[in-house]
Scaffold this active site. Structure first.
Site, short mmCIF file in Angstrom:
data_model
loop_
_atom_site.label_atom_id
_atom_site.label_comp_id
_atom_site.label_asym_id
_atom_site.label_seq_id
_atom_site.Cartn_x
_atom_site.Cartn_y
_atom_site.Cartn_z
N GLY A 1 -17.16 8.90 -72.63
CA GLY A 1 -17.74 9.90 -73.52
C GLY A 1 -19.06 9.44 -74.07
O GLY A 1 -19.74 8.58 -73.48
N SER A 2 -19.41 9.96 -75.22
CA SER A 2 -20.72 9.69 -75.80
C SER A 2 -20.82 8.26 -76.30
O SER A 2 -19.82 7.63 -76.67
CB SER A 2 -21.02 10.65 -76.94
OG SER A 2 -20.25 10.32 -78.08
N THR A 3 -22.05 7.76 -76.36
CA THR A 3 -22.29 6.40 -76.85
C THR A 3 -21.92 6.27 -78.32
O THR A 3 -21.34 5.25 -78.73
CB THR A 3 -23.76 6.02 -76.62
OG1 THR A 3 -24.02 6.01 -75.21
CG2 THR A 3 -24.07 4.65 -77.19
N GLU B 1 -17.06 3.74 -71.00
CA GLU B 1 -18.07 4.27 -70.08
C GLU B 1 -18.77 5.37 -70.84
O GLU B 1 -18.18 6.41 -71.14
CB GLU B 1 -17.43 4.78 -68.79
CG GLU B 1 -18.42 4.96 -67.66
CD GLU B 1 -18.97 6.36 -67.58
OE1 GLU B 1 -20.12 6.56 -68.05
OE2 GLU B 1 -18.27 7.24 -67.09
N CYS C 1 -23.10 11.63 -66.56
CA CYS C 1 -23.60 10.45 -67.26
C CYS C 1 -24.57 9.63 -66.42
O CYS C 1 -25.47 8.98 -66.96
CB CYS C 1 -22.43 9.58 -67.73
SG CYS C 1 -21.27 9.18 -66.40
N GLU D 1 -30.67 11.18 -74.20
CA GLU D 1 -29.88 11.87 -73.19
C GLU D 1 -29.91 13.37 -73.43
O GLU D 1 -29.72 13.84 -74.55
CB GLU D 1 -28.44 11.36 -73.20
CG GLU D 1 -27.63 11.79 -72.02
CD GLU D 1 -26.28 11.08 -71.93
OE1 GLU D 1 -25.72 11.02 -70.83
OE2 GLU D 1 -25.80 10.57 -72.96
#
Length: 480
Positions: free
Chosen positions: A226-228, A248, A282, A376
């Protein structure tokens, strides 16, 4: 309209509070399904169920786990169109992407089945006389997985199948916009004969879930895609609780095009690498870094190809650009594009949206000072960046907080290997786009793109625990 229940301890059960949520079709905005939402009590039941099942499942012989995974693959192979339809209606996948994802999962299940027999320990030389020293790998126990909306079938199954192959039980929290495909995974394994409690699937709102999966001592590992921002929060909590975690996360992946490249091929690779699934990938090559000598010609050819991409109904096989998962993402992308234009960038195509559909967009002459350079987008927008030479191209590629995937197109093999080794990225694809995956490879990134690797025996290492065992042959001589 179909209603989906939770899958806990091998049973389809309603939410203990009766709470449901509407699952929307992003292309039409209509409600696709109603999905029960787990309460705190339901989460507890799912974890407890997985915990009760862990010892028995952990002791199963490889042949038994292998047989279930192979049977699941066979069932899915017969039902690919059914699963693909869910990906289209629930996730906005185009027909081609949905068929690819479903077919990939068949191969993934078979690959995971092979890993059941490849969980190896080793013998270790010892300086102690008469000592036989060895290591073995044991299942962790209960693993929790949090999956994303963009490849919700593939990325959730990569976690589930490999964890089961290693002898672990599993609690899956599917992405909120795509819960049905997560529940279809439970349906698939139920049909394959997986014992009760080994897999539990609980759609749940983030406000209800909180940090439960990371904080609960019965869960030994969390695997997240998912998101950072969310990944960093989970890592912080996992650290406090000494919890194993793989992450990830996001990316702003570069595709470097050097001056000796075949321009038509480079354009084809670039277009695939950013516009697959509307750029909601991603590892999408959202930064095209092109040597100055071919920059203008590359931009011209890129714009010509992108203007021919079909936007529309994801059910139609020739549609390339479907809807974003949520219409509000269009406004975010607009803000990035406007910021770039204000600083001197140019739009070569696109830049407009309607509903959840954003036109495939090229922003040229992007520089480091623009938000879109490293922020992103997660949409069908690509920025083109000019580099004086290969060394500046490398510096621009590495000038990012992310490091997931990268592509490099050149006919100079020596330069290709040299740059690939110096690219700060978990994965590099020479003469290809940045988007590529196989079930058995070490998938993952560096920097803000992740920690750990998923796939094949790399997952077996992440999802098992090493134990050192010694056997003393004869009597050891003690000093006192």
């Amino acid at each position: 309209m179909k209603e989906y229940r939770l899958f806990i301890n091998g049973e389809w059960v309603p939410s203990s509070t009766g709470t449901t949520a509407d699952d929307f079709n992003p292309a039409t905005g209509e409600v696709y399904a109603k999905v029960h939402q787990a309460s705190r009590d339901d989460i507890e039941q799912a974890i407890a169920s997985a915990y009760r099942a862990k010892d028995a499942w952990g002791k199963t012989v490889p042949a038994q786990r292998e047989a279930i995974l192979i049977k699941a693959a066979a069932i899915l192979e017969e039902r690919i169109p059914e699963f693909a339809e869910v990906l289209i209606d629930e996730g906005g996948a185009t027909f081609g992407k949905a068929m690819f994802e479903s077919s990939f999962v068949v191969t993934l299940l078979r690959s995971a089945a092979g890993e059941c027999r490849r969980i190896f320990g080793e013998t270790i030389p010892s300086d102690a006389p008469g000592l036989f020293s060895m290591s073995v790998r044991k299942p962790l126990g209960v693993i929790a997985g949090i999956s994303p909306f963009n490849f919700p079938f593939l990325l959730a199954m990569k976690k589930v199948a490999l964890a089961l192959a290693a002898g672990n039980t599993f609690v899956l929290k599917p992405a909120s916009p795509t819960p049905v495909i997560g529940l279809k995974i439970a349906e698939l394994f139920e049909a394959a004969g997986l014992p009760k409690g080994v897999l539990n699937v609980i759609p749940v709102k983030g406000s209800t879930l909180g940090n439960t999966l990371v904080e609960d001592p019965r869960i030994r590992m969390v695997t997240f895609t998912g998101s950072t921002d969310v990944g960093k929060q989970l890592a912080e909590v996992a650290g406090r609780h000494q919890k194993k975690i793989t992450l990830e996360m996001g990316g702003k992946s570069p595709l470097i095009v050097l001056k000796d490249a075949d321009l038509d091929y480079a354009v084809d690779a670039a277009v695939f690498g950013i516009f697959l699934h509307q750029g909601q990938v991603c590892m999408a090559n959202s930064r095209l870094i092109v040597e100055a000598e071919i920059y203008d010609r590359f931009c011209e050819k890129l714009a010509a190809k992108v203007k021919g991409l079909k936007v529309g109904d994801p059910h139609k096989p020739d549609t390339v650009i479907g809807p974003l998962i949520e219409a509000k993402q269009c406004a975010f992308i607009d803000s990035q594009v406007k910021d770039a234009l204000a600083d001197g960038a140019r739009i070569l195509s696109g830049g407009k949206s309607e509903g959840a559909f954003y036109q495939p967009t090229i922003v040229a002459d992007v520089t480091r000072k623009m938000r879109i350079f490293d922020e992103e987008s997660f949409g069908p927008v690509v920025c083109v960046i000019k580099a004086a030479d290969s060394e500046e191209a490398l510096a621009l590629a590495n000038d990012s907080s992310f490091g997931l995937s990268a592509g490099l197109i050149t006919n100079d093999l020596q330069k290709a290997f040299d740059l690939s080794l110096r690219l700060e990225s978990g994965m590099v694809h020479i003469n290809d786009s940045s988007i590529f995956d196989e079930p058995h490879v070490p998938f993952g990134g560096v920097k803000d793109s992740g920690v750990g690797r998923e796939g094949g025996h790399y997952s077996m290492e992440e999802m098992t625990e090493v134990k050192w065992i010694t056997v003393q042959m004869g009597k050891r001589q003690f000093p006192f």
